[in-house]
Enzyme design. Structure first.
Site, short mmCIF file in Angstrom:
data_model
loop_
_atom_site.label_atom_id
_atom_site.label_comp_id
_atom_site.label_asym_id
_atom_site.label_seq_id
_atom_site.Cartn_x
_atom_site.Cartn_y
_atom_site.Cartn_z
N GLU A 48 0.83 -1.20 0.00
CA GLU A 48 0.00 0.00 0.00
C GLU A 48 0.87 1.26 0.00
O GLU A 48 0.72 2.16 0.82
CB GLU A 48 -0.96 -0.01 1.20
CG GLU A 48 -2.30 0.62 0.87
CD GLU A 48 -3.34 0.42 1.96
OE1 GLU A 48 -4.40 1.04 1.85
OE2 GLU A 48 -3.11 -0.38 2.89
N TYR A 138 -0.11 -7.37 -1.73
CA TYR A 138 -1.16 -6.64 -1.02
C TYR A 138 -2.48 -7.08 -1.62
O TYR A 138 -2.85 -6.65 -2.71
CB TYR A 138 -0.96 -5.12 -1.16
CG TYR A 138 -2.15 -4.33 -0.67
CD1 TYR A 138 -2.58 -4.43 0.65
CD2 TYR A 138 -2.84 -3.48 -1.53
CE1 TYR A 138 -3.68 -3.72 1.09
CE2 TYR A 138 -3.94 -2.76 -1.08
CZ TYR A 138 -4.35 -2.88 0.22
OH TYR A 138 -5.44 -2.17 0.67
N ASP A 179 0.20 -8.21 3.19
CA ASP A 179 -1.13 -8.00 3.75
C ASP A 179 -2.12 -8.84 2.96
O ASP A 179 -2.48 -8.50 1.83
CB ASP A 179 -1.48 -6.52 3.68
CG ASP A 179 -2.84 -6.21 4.29
OD1 ASP A 179 -3.49 -7.14 4.81
OD2 ASP A 179 -3.26 -5.04 4.23
N HIS A 286 -0.81 -0.49 10.41
CA HIS A 286 -0.28 -1.86 10.51
C HIS A 286 1.07 -1.81 11.19
O HIS A 286 1.75 -0.78 11.22
CB HIS A 286 -0.11 -2.49 9.12
CG HIS A 286 -1.40 -2.77 8.40
ND1 HIS A 286 -1.84 -4.03 8.12
CD2 HIS A 286 -2.34 -1.93 7.89
CE1 HIS A 286 -2.99 -3.96 7.48
NE2 HIS A 286 -3.31 -2.69 7.32
N CYS A 474 -17.84 8.93 22.74
CA CYS A 474 -16.82 8.84 23.77
C CYS A 474 -15.44 9.02 23.16
O CYS A 474 -15.13 8.49 22.10
CB CYS A 474 -16.92 7.49 24.50
SG CYS A 474 -15.72 7.29 25.84
N CYS A 488 -17.02 3.85 25.76
CA CYS A 488 -18.40 3.45 26.03
C CYS A 488 -19.24 3.70 24.77
O CYS A 488 -18.77 4.29 23.80
CB CYS A 488 -18.97 4.24 27.21
SG CYS A 488 -19.06 6.02 26.97
#
Length: 497
Positions: A48, A138, A179, A286, A474, A488
């Site tokens: 990438e 990839y 990946d 990553h 949150c 949360c």
């Protein structure tokens, strides 16, 4: 020993943003060289890269590089492989099908690809998803709302497997790293229990058919490849390699394992000494993964033709502008007809000009004068003289008002002064309240329900009726629901101002 590292870099310039300014010459190539040196690998495979052509980063001192760019979309996908000069490959090739190979020094061994059309092979290779002996890939990402991308991903998997098995059949050892965009086992995903039909995912089924059972025992030879990390760490939980950067999930290790170093069974059992992750390396969503092999590299005497230093734009030779132009061969019949049409067009233009001259009205000589006309010539005098309205004599204002005494005049001055002061105060208060509303800053953030802490504002980017709307959530990083320190589930739409 040979050390190989794979890293989805999420844009090759991303890790350089904080390092390029540390260099005395502000050179991106030197910063990239420092990153490669910190990874301390003989072969570094990046995925990438998101570049179409990257001249400053293609030539790194002490390395020879091989880039594969996306041919359909600019700044999308792409892989790059950097090899130390002590590990120069014997051959290098872009793509998996062989259609992108236009020079000598290719790898060969493509297998039976009759099930693919030429257009399909070009499409699978066009996004810059793979290259050379050690296969740096990839794999495509499949969006949930785009079923055609899932089909494209599975076809890419199929092409990758055919090529790898063809190399194995020719007697070569094969390493597939990069990946793969699939978390294989439930242990490789943070929320596999709550995912519907986790085991039925087509990508996971493909990996089941490609990889042998976990472990390096002699009986695990049913399938051709082994996941090297699970070979050395079969029960390691939380061994993730990808986290959501938007939700800050890396802080609580709330991610998945999408990056792999796969090797054929004989190679992994006989030569792999270790397989590792580098979660402490930042700069991407990553982290790097890698492996150590007990083999000695025998560098080639010369880099393969695919090496970026041999490309015209990187070779240091000045290109002529004629190189970018294509000479068109004109048909003599077309040239003759175009010339005849041009003559007819010129004759027609002359005829049109003559018609315009003849149709243009000519002024009469009797009433014409060569001098400049006066502005009054464009106005006509009125036929009837204007009627003058009678002027009425009105009595003066002073005659209608009774004269004031000195006390009344003084009282009037005091009242007028107080009124002017009150008007000034009101105007000042209005002006002050206006600037307070403008410069008062944003309204305070609401508090989340779980931690009673200020929220963070986000914007809806998914297409739909709520696209562009703001909401509060949150501010803590995403994590397991059982962890009280994680985010949360507070949510609140922002009211439009």
């Amino acid at each position: 020993m040979l050390r190989v590292v794979s890293w989805n870099i999420n844009g090759i310039r991303s890790p350089l943003q904080g390092m390029v300014y540390e260099e005395p010459s502000n050179c991106a190539a030197m910063a990239m060289g420092r990153i490669l040196d910190k990874l301390d690998a003989d072969i570094v495979c990046l995925q990438e890269t998101k570049v179409t052509s990257e001249q400053p980063l293609a030539i790194i001192e002490g390395y020879n590089s091989y880039f594969s760019f996306s041919r359909n979309r600019s700044g999308y996908s792409g892989v790059a492989t950097f090899c130390k000069d002590s590990a120069t490959p014997m051959a290098a090739e872009e793509g998996l099908s062989g259609l992108l190979t236009t020079h000598n020094g290719d790898v060969g061994c493509y297998g039976n690809m009759d099930e693919f059309t030429q257009e399909e092979l070009r499409a699978l290779d066009s996004e810059g998803h793979g290259e050379f002996f050690l296969i740096n890939v990839y794999c495509p990402h499949a969006d949930a709302g785009k079923p055609e991308r899932l089909s494209f991903k599975m076809r890419f998997y199929r092409l990758l497997q055919i090529r790898a098995e063809a190399l194995l059949a020719a007697g070569s050892h094969v390493i597939i790293l990069g990946d793969l965009n699939t978390a294989h086992r439930p242990i490789d995903h943070w929320d596999a229990v709550n995912l519907e039909c986790f085991e039925e995912d087509p990508g996971r089924k493909w990996m089941d058919g490609l990889l042998s059972n976990l472990g390096c025992q002699a009986g695990s030879h049913v399938r051709p490849f082994i996941d090297s990390y699970r070979c050395f760490q079969p029960k390691q939980e939380g061994a993730f390699t990808c986290w959501s950067a938007v939700s800050g999930a890396r802080h609580l290790n709330y991610g998945s394992r999408l990056d792999y170093v796969l090797g054929d069974r004989t190679l992994v059992i006989d030569t792999f000494q270790d397989s590792f992750r580098l979660p402490e390396v930042m700069g991407s969503d990553h982290c790097p993964v890698g492996a150590v092999l007990s083999v000695s590299s025998m560098p080639a005497k010369q880099c393969p033709p695919l090496c970026t230093r041999f490309l015209p734009e990187f070779a240091g030779t000045q290109l002529k502008i004629l190189r970018f132009l294509v000479r068109l061969k004109q048909d003599p019949v077309f040239k003759h007809s175009a010339l005849r049409l041009g003559k007819q067009t010129q004759v027609q233009m002359h005829q049109n000009k003559a018609r315009v001259r003849s149709a243009r009205p000519r002024p009469s000589h009797a009433g014409s004068s060569r001098g400049q006309k006066n502005l009054t010539n464009y106005f006509q005098p009125s036929s009837s003289p204007p009627q003058v309205s009678p002027i009425l004599e009105l009595p003066s204002v002073g005659a209608l008002m009774t004269p004031k005494t000195l006390e009344e005049e003084a009282m009037a001055r005091v009242v007028e002064g107080q009124a002017s002061v009150s008007e000034a105060k009101d105007e000042k208060e209005v002006r002050t309240s206006f600037w307070k509303s403008v410069l008062g800053g944003p309204s305070p953030m609401p508090l989340c329900g779980g931690h009673r802490e200020p929220c963070v504002m986000r914007t809806v980017k998914k297409p739909g009726p709520n696209l562009g709307r703001h909401f509060y959530m949150c501010a803590r990083p995403q994590g397991p629901p059982t962890d009280p320190s994680s985010r949360c589930n507070f949510f609140l739409w922002s009211r439009p101002s």
